[in-house]
Design a protein around this motif. Structure first.
Motif, short mmCIF file in Angstrom:
data_model
loop_
_atom_site.label_atom_id
_atom_site.label_comp_id
_atom_site.label_asym_id
_atom_site.label_seq_id
_atom_site.Cartn_x
_atom_site.Cartn_y
_atom_site.Cartn_z
N ALA A 57 0.81 -1.22 0.00
CA ALA A 57 0.00 0.00 0.00
C ALA A 57 0.85 1.27 0.00
O ALA A 57 0.31 2.38 0.04
N GLY A 58 2.17 1.13 -0.04
CA GLY A 58 3.04 2.29 -0.16
C GLY A 58 3.77 2.70 1.10
O GLY A 58 4.33 3.81 1.16
N ALA A 59 3.83 1.85 2.11
CA ALA A 59 4.53 2.21 3.34
C ALA A 59 6.02 2.43 3.06
O ALA A 59 6.62 1.75 2.23
N ASN A 60 6.59 3.39 3.76
CA ASN A 60 7.97 3.82 3.56
C ASN A 60 8.91 3.05 4.49
O ASN A 60 8.84 3.20 5.71
N THR A 61 9.83 2.26 3.91
CA THR A 61 10.79 1.50 4.72
C THR A 61 11.82 2.41 5.38
O THR A 61 12.48 1.99 6.32
N LYS A 62 11.93 3.65 4.92
CA LYS A 62 12.92 4.58 5.46
C LYS A 62 12.36 5.48 6.56
O LYS A 62 13.09 6.32 7.10
N ALA A 63 11.10 5.31 6.90
CA ALA A 63 10.50 6.12 7.97
C ALA A 63 11.28 5.90 9.26
O ALA A 63 11.69 4.78 9.57
N THR A 64 11.51 6.98 9.99
CA THR A 64 12.25 6.88 11.24
C THR A 64 11.46 7.49 12.40
O THR A 64 10.66 8.39 12.20
N THR A 65 11.75 6.98 13.58
CA THR A 65 11.14 7.55 14.77
C THR A 65 11.82 8.88 15.08
O THR A 65 12.95 9.12 14.63
N ARG A 66 11.16 9.72 15.82
CA ARG A 66 11.71 11.04 16.13
C ARG A 66 12.90 10.95 17.09
O ARG A 66 13.84 11.72 16.98
N LEU A 67 12.84 10.05 18.03
CA LEU A 67 13.95 9.84 18.96
C LEU A 67 14.64 8.54 18.58
O LEU A 67 14.02 7.50 18.47
#
Length: 189
Positions: A77-87
């Motif tokens: 569905a297009g989820a980003n494998t490079k998404a990161t948490t803020r901390l």
């Protein structure tokens, strides 16, 4: 009253910065393990990359919980494998590796996740997979190009040192088979 106007303004800024609760529905559902709700939200075209206040997306939660099918669906569905948490800057691959969920690690790598991505302190997904003891995750990561001799910043420890510290013999064997340098020294503290 000045106080109530200031409070209303502060609350409105909170929604702008963190996003409205409506925008976190898919991540919230994945966090709770409510797969049916996630699928329903995908069908309604809710953004699969919307994040909770800490940066956790539905894909992070699928990885954290070891849910291969949910991860696969979110990626489709297009989820980003490079998404990161803020901390910490944790990626979904990091989350799956930390718990030794090789099925999710495999799906993430096939979707283009970076096996060399580092989080705060220079820790890699391979170091986390080694500390989990999951030899299959170690193999998948090294086959995908993870550096077996990469070191973290604080003590200069490698994935092999992580595996040894947690007494993970299968991970140690997998790292040695992948060419890890067994005599590499850590930094003295």
């Amino acid at each position: 009253c000045f106080f109530s106007v200031s409070l209303a303004f502060a609350l409105s800024l909170t929604f702008v910065v963190l996003g409205s609760p409506e925008e976190t529905r898919i991540a919230d559902a994945a966090m709770k393990g409510d797969v049916d709700a996630v699928y329903a939200l995908i069908r309604k075209a809710v953004d699969v990359n919307s994040a909770q206040g800490d940066g956790m997306t539905a894909l992070h939660w699928a990885a954290y919980n070891g849910n291969v099918e949910l991860a696969r669906t979110l990626l489709y569905a297009g989820a980003n494998t490079k998404a990161t948490t803020r901390l910490g800057g944790y990626t979904p691959l990091y989350m799956a590796s930390k718990s030794g969920y090789s099925g999710v690690v495999d799906v993430m790598l096939k979707a283009g996740a970076d096996p060399t991505a580092r989080v705060i302190g220079g820790i890699t997904p391979l170091m986390m997979a080694a500390s989990s003891g999951d030899a299959r995750s170690v193999e998948l990561l090294t086959e995908a190009g993870a550096d077996v001799d990469a070191t973290e910043i604080e003590r200069g420890q490698t994935a092999l040192a992580f595996a040894a510290a947690f007494n993970r013999p299968e991970a140690i064997r997998a790292l040695v088979r992948a060419g890890a340098e067994i005599n590499k020294q850590s930094k003295e503290i």
